[in-house]
Design an enzyme around this catalytic site. Sequence first.
Site, mmCIF file in Angstrom:
data_model
loop_
_atom_site.group_PDB
_atom_site.id
_atom_site.type_symbol
_atom_site.label_atom_id
_atom_site.label_comp_id
_atom_site.label_asym_id
_atom_site.label_seq_id
_atom_site.Cartn_x
_atom_site.Cartn_y
_atom_site.Cartn_z
ATOM 1 N N HIS A 191 -42.778 -21.699 103.406
ATOM 2 C CA HIS A 191 -41.752 -20.729 103.837
ATOM 3 C C HIS A 191 -41.455 -20.848 105.324
ATOM 4 O O HIS A 191 -42.350 -21.092 106.132
ATOM 5 C CB HIS A 191 -42.194 -19.301 103.490
ATOM 6 N N HIS A 226 -49.045 -11.164 107.607
ATOM 7 C CA HIS A 226 -48.036 -10.121 107.861
ATOM 8 C C HIS A 226 -48.681 -8.755 108.070
ATOM 9 O O HIS A 226 -49.740 -8.461 107.479
ATOM 10 C CB HIS A 226 -47.053 -9.995 106.682
ATOM 11 N N ASP A 264 -49.922 -15.802 102.920
ATOM 12 C CA ASP A 264 -49.239 -14.743 102.171
ATOM 13 C C ASP A 264 -49.852 -14.554 100.779
ATOM 14 O O ASP A 264 -49.165 -14.122 99.853
ATOM 15 C CB ASP A 264 -47.744 -15.072 102.015
ATOM 16 N N HIS A 294 -47.803 -17.260 95.279
ATOM 17 C CA HIS A 294 -46.687 -16.834 96.143
ATOM 18 C C HIS A 294 -45.701 -18.000 96.254
ATOM 19 O O HIS A 294 -44.499 -17.833 96.045
ATOM 20 C CB HIS A 294 -47.262 -16.431 97.498
ATOM 21 N N ASP A 302 -40.955 -18.789 107.673
ATOM 22 C CA ASP A 302 -41.728 -17.965 108.626
ATOM 23 C C ASP A 302 -43.190 -18.441 108.743
ATOM 24 O O ASP A 302 -43.998 -17.806 109.421
ATOM 25 C CB ASP A 302 -41.653 -16.473 108.262
ATOM 26 N N HIS A 303 -43.498 -19.594 108.112
ATOM 27 C CA HIS A 303 -44.842 -20.186 108.203
ATOM 28 C C HIS A 303 -44.811 -21.643 108.671
ATOM 29 O O HIS A 303 -45.780 -22.101 109.274
ATOM 30 C CB HIS A 303 -45.566 -20.081 106.857
ATOM 31 N N HIS A 351 -48.196 -22.567 103.593
ATOM 32 C CA HIS A 351 -47.156 -22.785 102.584
ATOM 33 C C HIS A 351 -45.836 -23.102 103.286
ATOM 34 O O HIS A 351 -45.764 -23.096 104.514
ATOM 35 C CB HIS A 351 -47.047 -21.609 101.603
#
Length: 249
Positions: A58, A170, A132, A113, A60-61, A56
């Site tokens: 985000h 995570h 996530d 998400h 942090d991805h 996805h």
Amino acid sequence: MALTVHQFPCLADNYGFLARDEASGRVATIDTPDANAILAELARLGWSLDLILNTHWHPDHAGGNEALKAATGASIVGPAEVTRIAPLDRAVVGGDEVMLGETRFQVIDTGGHTLGHIAYHDAEDAIAFVGDTLFALGCGRLFEGTAEQMWDSLSRLTALPDATTLYCAHEYTASNARFALSVDDDPGLKARAEAIFAARERGESTVPTVLATEKATNPFLRAPLLRPAAASPAQAFAEIRAAKDGFKG
Ligand code: ZN
Ligand code: FE
């Protein structure tokens, strides 16, 4: 096993995953939480990167996409939403297939998400990278999608074989366990939570998990059992999700 997975901590509580197809030696990173950390692991292992598989958009991805592509020439595959922060070489949707050497990943739509979130399933090795969407004893927050969409996504994951190893992005498991214990008094959950707290005390990872374990103890997957008066399974899930969003553990 045809696919070797190397897992390492990244950022505050993300995991990085490098996956190597043993037949061809080709290597993928699942998401790019931290380009420098991923480059350091590649160098340590003596692996070179061929493919970036995003779950996805985000940061942090997908935040390391551009730096990793510049450093390695890897091509980038992911849901179209990733172009919000970086270009893609190939946009994929649920039902598509992505090859890493001889390893075949089926793309599963796991929106909720984020709207375009996807998972990558390697059926032959019984491995799924779920980003996530599903966590050990938890699930992703609904930043963009509805509870109904997320429930459908989780149902696509629970339809995979029970022995499937789930790599979630995570290390949230201890706090997920505290919430789970607040909504479910199942003895199997209690035993699992104790093992999780002990593992985290020892500094051990609780990822990956196994689908059968999640089906037995994850309160989001057990929502219809925990909220039997709800109008539908998706509504039961929505109630558990809302309880978690307000939980001060
Ligand atoms: Zn996310
Ligand atoms: Fe994340």
